[in-house]
Design a protein around this motif. Structure first.
Motif, PDB file in Angstrom:
ATOM      1  N   LEU A 107       8.124  23.793  10.876  1.00 58.00           N
ATOM      2  CA  LEU A 107       7.829  24.524   9.643  1.00 58.00           C
ATOM      3  C   LEU A 107       8.545  23.917   8.448  1.00 58.00           C
ATOM      4  O   LEU A 107       8.035  23.916   7.336  1.00 58.00           O
ATOM      5  N   MET A 108       9.735  23.408   8.639  1.00 58.49           N
ATOM      6  CA  MET A 108      10.526  22.838   7.554  1.00 58.49           C
ATOM      7  C   MET A 108      11.184  21.550   8.034  1.00 58.49           C
ATOM      8  O   MET A 108      12.368  21.508   8.358  1.00 58.49           O
ATOM      9  N   PRO A 109      10.394  20.447   8.108  1.00 54.90           N
ATOM     10  CA  PRO A 109      10.884  19.216   8.733  1.00 54.90           C
ATOM     11  C   PRO A 109      11.914  18.456   7.911  1.00 54.90           C
ATOM     12  O   PRO A 109      12.639  17.635   8.448  1.00 54.90           O
ATOM     13  N   TRP A 110      11.971  18.696   6.588  1.00 54.35           N
ATOM     14  CA  TRP A 110      12.867  17.901   5.760  1.00 54.35           C
ATOM     15  C   TRP A 110      14.060  18.729   5.298  1.00 54.35           C
ATOM     16  O   TRP A 110      13.997  19.947   5.168  1.00 54.35           O
ATOM     17  N   ASP A 111      15.115  18.030   5.039  1.00 56.31           N
ATOM     18  CA  ASP A 111      16.347  18.666   4.614  1.00 56.31           C
ATOM     19  C   ASP A 111      16.300  18.867   3.097  1.00 56.31           C
ATOM     20  O   ASP A 111      16.386  17.897   2.345  1.00 56.31           O
ATOM     21  N   PRO A 112      16.151  20.107   2.615  1.00 53.72           N
ATOM     22  CA  PRO A 112      15.950  20.347   1.170  1.00 53.72           C
ATOM     23  C   PRO A 112      17.260  20.359   0.392  1.00 53.72           C
ATOM     24  O   PRO A 112      17.706  21.405  -0.085  1.00 53.72           O
ATOM     25  N   LYS A 113      17.883  19.207   0.248  1.00 55.84           N
ATOM     26  CA  LYS A 113      19.195  19.149  -0.381  1.00 55.84           C
ATOM     27  C   LYS A 113      19.220  18.418  -1.719  1.00 55.84           C
ATOM     28  O   LYS A 113      20.221  18.439  -2.410  1.00 55.84           O
TER      29      LYS A 113
ATOM     30  N   LEU B 222     -10.525  -1.540 -11.457  1.00 59.78           N
ATOM     31  CA  LEU B 222      -9.958  -1.479 -10.111  1.00 59.78           C
ATOM     32  C   LEU B 222      -8.486  -1.878 -10.098  1.00 59.78           C
ATOM     33  O   LEU B 222      -7.676  -1.284  -9.373  1.00 59.78           O
ATOM     34  N   ASN B 223      -8.142  -2.859 -10.894  1.00 61.79           N
ATOM     35  CA  ASN B 223      -6.781  -3.400 -10.857  1.00 61.79           C
ATOM     36  C   ASN B 223      -5.782  -2.549 -11.641  1.00 61.79           C
ATOM     37  O   ASN B 223      -4.632  -2.392 -11.211  1.00 61.79           O
ATOM     38  N   ASP B 224      -6.218  -1.978 -12.762  1.00 60.17           N
ATOM     39  CA  ASP B 224      -5.287  -1.297 -13.662  1.00 60.17           C
ATOM     40  C   ASP B 224      -5.399   0.226 -13.652  1.00 60.17           C
ATOM     41  O   ASP B 224      -4.377   0.912 -13.741  1.00 60.17           O
ATOM     42  N   LEU B 225      -6.603   0.739 -13.554  1.00 58.66           N
ATOM     43  CA  LEU B 225      -6.782   2.188 -13.671  1.00 58.66           C
ATOM     44  C   LEU B 225      -6.708   2.906 -12.325  1.00 58.66           C
ATOM     45  O   LEU B 225      -6.121   3.984 -12.220  1.00 58.66           O
ATOM     46  N   VAL B 226      -7.279   2.322 -11.292  1.00 56.47           N
ATOM     47  CA  VAL B 226      -7.299   2.996  -9.983  1.00 56.47           C
ATOM     48  C   VAL B 226      -6.763   2.083  -8.876  1.00 56.47           C
ATOM     49  O   VAL B 226      -7.371   1.968  -7.810  1.00 56.47           O
ATOM     50  N   PRO B 227      -5.610   1.443  -9.054  1.00 55.05           N
ATOM     51  CA  PRO B 227      -5.093   0.539  -8.016  1.00 55.05           C
ATOM     52  C   PRO B 227      -4.788   1.268  -6.712  1.00 55.05           C
ATOM     53  O   PRO B 227      -4.782   0.652  -5.640  1.00 55.05           O
ATOM     54  N   PHE B 228      -4.550   2.596  -6.782  1.00 53.90           N
ATOM     55  CA  PHE B 228      -4.249   3.380  -5.582  1.00 53.90           C
ATOM     56  C   PHE B 228      -5.453   3.515  -4.654  1.00 53.90           C
ATOM     57  O   PHE B 228      -5.302   3.873  -3.487  1.00 53.90           O
ATOM     58  N   LEU B 229      -6.658   3.216  -5.169  1.00 58.93           N
ATOM     59  CA  LEU B 229      -7.829   3.216  -4.286  1.00 58.93           C
ATOM     60  C   LEU B 229      -7.848   1.971  -3.413  1.00 58.93           C
ATOM     61  O   LEU B 229      -8.458   1.960  -2.343  1.00 58.93           O
ATOM     62  N   LEU B 230      -7.163   0.923  -3.873  1.00 57.05           N
ATOM     63  CA  LEU B 230      -7.104  -0.327  -3.117  1.00 57.05           C
ATOM     64  C   LEU B 230      -5.874  -0.391  -2.216  1.00 57.05           C
ATOM     65  O   LEU B 230      -5.903  -1.028  -1.160  1.00 57.05           O
ATOM     66  N   LYS B 231      -4.813   0.257  -2.638  1.00 57.07           N
ATOM     67  CA  LYS B 231      -3.595   0.300  -1.830  1.00 57.07           C
ATOM     68  C   LYS B 231      -2.998   1.682  -1.952  1.00 57.07           C
ATOM     69  O   LYS B 231      -2.478   2.059  -2.997  1.00 57.07           O
ATOM     70  N   ASP B 232      -3.060   2.436  -0.883  1.00 57.73           N
ATOM     71  CA  ASP B 232      -2.615   3.821  -0.902  1.00 57.73           C
ATOM     72  C   ASP B 232      -1.118   3.910  -1.155  1.00 57.73           C
ATOM     73  O   ASP B 232      -0.322   3.223  -0.520  1.00 57.73           O
ATOM     74  N   GLU B 233      -0.747   4.748  -2.113  1.00 56.67           N
ATOM     75  CA  GLU B 233       0.672   4.945  -2.424  1.00 56.67           C
ATOM     76  C   GLU B 233       1.267   5.951  -1.451  1.00 56.67           C
ATOM     77  O   GLU B 233       0.742   7.048  -1.295  1.00 56.67           O
ATOM     78  N   PRO B 234       2.357   5.620  -0.774  1.00 56.22           N
ATOM     79  CA  PRO B 234       2.942   6.554   0.200  1.00 56.22           C
ATOM     80  C   PRO B 234       3.482   7.800  -0.488  1.00 56.22           C
ATOM     81  O   PRO B 234       3.934   7.751  -1.633  1.00 56.22           O
ATOM     82  N   VAL B 235       3.441   8.914   0.227  1.00 61.18           N
ATOM     83  CA  VAL B 235       3.960  10.179  -0.282  1.00 61.18           C
ATOM     84  C   VAL B 235       5.460  10.227  -0.038  1.00 61.18           C
ATOM     85  O   VAL B 235       5.926   9.979   1.077  1.00 61.18           O
ATOM     86  N   TYR B 236       6.220  10.517  -1.079  1.00 56.20           N
ATOM     87  CA  TYR B 236       7.668  10.602  -0.931  1.00 56.20           C
ATOM     88  C   TYR B 236       8.030  11.786  -0.038  1.00 56.20           C
ATOM     89  O   TYR B 236       7.499  12.887  -0.195  1.00 56.20           O
ATOM     90  N   GLU B 237       8.948  11.557   0.868  1.00 48.65           N
ATOM     91  CA  GLU B 237       9.408  12.618   1.763  1.00 48.65           C
ATOM     92  C   GLU B 237      10.929  12.615   1.797  1.00 48.65           C
ATOM     93  O   GLU B 237      11.559  11.560   1.837  1.00 48.65           O
ATOM     94  N   GLU B 238      11.492  13.809   1.774  1.00 43.32           N
ATOM     95  CA  GLU B 238      12.938  13.930   1.929  1.00 43.32           C
ATOM     96  C   GLU B 238      13.327  13.495   3.337  1.00 43.32           C
ATOM     97  O   GLU B 238      12.530  13.609   4.268  1.00 43.32           O
ATOM     98  N   PRO B 239      14.544  12.987   3.519  1.00 42.90           N
ATOM     99  CA  PRO B 239      14.990  12.638   4.875  1.00 42.90           C
ATOM    100  C   PRO B 239      14.924  13.852   5.790  1.00 42.90           C
ATOM    101  O   PRO B 239      15.209  14.975   5.353  1.00 42.90           O
ATOM    102  N   GLU B 240      14.517  13.630   7.038  1.00 44.56           N
ATOM    103  CA  GLU B 240      14.446  14.732   7.981  1.00 44.56           C
ATOM    104  C   GLU B 240      15.838  15.251   8.283  1.00 44.56           C
ATOM    105  O   GLU B 240      16.801  14.494   8.345  1.00 44.56           O
ATOM    106  N   GLU B 241      15.908  16.568   8.442  1.00 42.74           N
ATOM    107  CA  GLU B 241      17.199  17.191   8.703  1.00 42.74           C
ATOM    108  C   GLU B 241      17.696  16.792  10.083  1.00 42.74           C
ATOM    109  O   GLU B 241      16.977  16.893  11.068  1.00 42.74           O
ATOM    110  N   VAL B 242      18.918  16.315  10.156  1.00 37.99           N
ATOM    111  CA  VAL B 242      19.538  15.936  11.424  1.00 37.99           C
ATOM    112  C   VAL B 242      20.585  16.980  11.768  1.00 37.99           C
ATOM    113  O   VAL B 242      21.545  17.179  11.026  1.00 37.99           O
ATOM    114  N   GLU B 243      20.373  17.663  12.871  1.00 33.90           N
ATOM    115  CA  GLU B 243      21.295  18.724  13.281  1.00 33.90           C
ATOM    116  C   GLU B 243      22.552  18.099  13.876  1.00 33.90           C
ATOM    117  O   GLU B 243      22.478  17.346  14.840  1.00 33.90           O
TER     118      GLU B 243
END
Length: 357
Positions: A23-29, A274-295
């Motif tokens: 339910l809450m995989p990332w450490d919200p710090k 394609l090169n300047d306005l919609v480059p993300f259609l050619l190369k998908d930008e990864p979604v930023y994720e917080e580091p996973e919480e380590v118990e």
């Protein structure tokens, strides 16, 4: 007091921990404001002036707020604790994670559509979790701000579908292509805004490897319009026949790269699109994720506690005593776990009473 076996207790605790991590995989710090514009999960806070906040701030700073999950947005900077954040904090900090006492300057790159009011699609409705409607996000989003669309709105139909959510089924509106036949969706608003470029793409030899479906969008007409002036409604419908959505194939990014490489980069407008306005259609930008919480383990917790409280010699002595106690308790509980015998409160008390003596 009802007892529980040692093995059952350990199993139950592990299940609870696993469920919590799902339910809450990332450490919200940490707030993402200082990281700048990111493609990230965004949550609209309607209690603080319809701002957009990051994952961590939605949990740590806006727990009592009216929050709407918007899923991902590109090039977005967290608004928590900025001048756009209209709510005064009881703690004196603008953002509880950055702990800034003065409001920060908000990003000028952020774009705010009706999603930040909790509304979605061309029908301007709030998300209904009990609806059987399928919703798709526009992968381009340059005109619609990456809005989400109901399948029936995409094809211009009335909702009127049988609810099947309880059975785990998804019933597609008539005219919608099967979900397993395409990978991404571009709405008719974005296509219409850049119609010249999409006509070029559709006429290119590689279009068959890029586009899976081209679906016309017919704007819905009210019952009053149909009844009072049938002719006007028909004429309006004909005018909208040029609007259409595109559904892209699985390998569309690689094929768009090939298409771009075949163009004159100095003189072709499609290349610049394609090169300047919609480059993300050619190369998908990864979604930023917080580091996973380590118990932290029990050993790490004890070590941290001791190091914060006492000097080195005491730390060593304390850790040694802890490991001795841990080993003896494990040996004491081992027969219970092996035989499935219930560990009672009295058994635990007996263990510690014995050690005291």
């Amino acid at each position: 007091m009802s007892g529980v076996s040692a093995s059952e207790y350990l199993s139950q605790q592990q299940e609870l921990e696993d469920e919590a991590r799902k339910l809450m995989p990332w450490d919200p710090k940490s707030c993402t404001y200082e990281k700048g514009a990111l493609r990230q999960q965004v949550f609209a806070c309607r209690s603080h002036g319809k701002i957009g906040v990051c994952y961590s701030c939605s949990i740590q700073c806006h727990t009592k707020c009216d929050i709407v999950e918007l899923f991902t947005k590109r090039c977005f900077t967290c608004d928590c604790g900025t001048e756009r954040d209209t709510q005064e904090s009881e703690t004196g900090f603008k953002c509880q994670l950055r702990r800034n006492t003065e409001a920060d300057i908000p990003s000028l790159q952020n774009v705010y559509g009706h999603n930040f009011e909790g509304l979605f699609c061309s029908c301007n409705k709030e998300y209904d979790p009990d609806s059987s409607a399928v919703m798709l996000q526009c992968v381009q989003g340059t005109e619609c701000n990456e809005d989400w669309y109901h399948d029936y709105c995409i094809v211009g139909k009335d909702e009127g579908k049988t609810e099947a959510k309880a059975k785990g089924e998804e019933i597609l509106a008539e005219g919608m292509p099967p979900l397993d036949t395409f990978d991404a969706y571009i709405c008719w608003k974005c296509v219409s805004k850049y119609e010249y470029y999409f006509k070029r793409i559709l006429s290119h030899p590689l279009s068959d490897k890029i586009v899976a479906h081209k679906i016309a969008h017919m704007a819905l007409k009210s019952e009053t319009s149909l009844n009072d002036n049938r002719k006007r409604s028909i004429e309006a419908s004909e005018e909208n026949q040029g609007e259409y959505s595109l559904f892209l194939k699985d390998d569309y990014s690689e094929q768009l790269k090939k298409l771009k490489d075949s163009l004159d980069k100095d003189n072709d407008k499609l290349y610049l699109f394609l090169n300047d306005l919609v480059p993300f259609l050619l190369k998908d930008e990864p979604v930023y994720e917080e580091p996973e919480e380590v118990e932290p383990s029990a050993d790490e917790l004890v070590s941290q506690m001791l190091q914060n409280a006492v000097d080195r010699d005491q730390v060593i002595a304390g850790i040694s005593a802890f490991h001795t106690m841990k080993t003896r308790l494990s040996e004491y509980l081992k027969p219970f776990a092996e035989t499935g015998q219930v560990v009672r409160k009295e058994d635990i008390n007996d263990f510690f009473d014995t050690k005291k003596n």
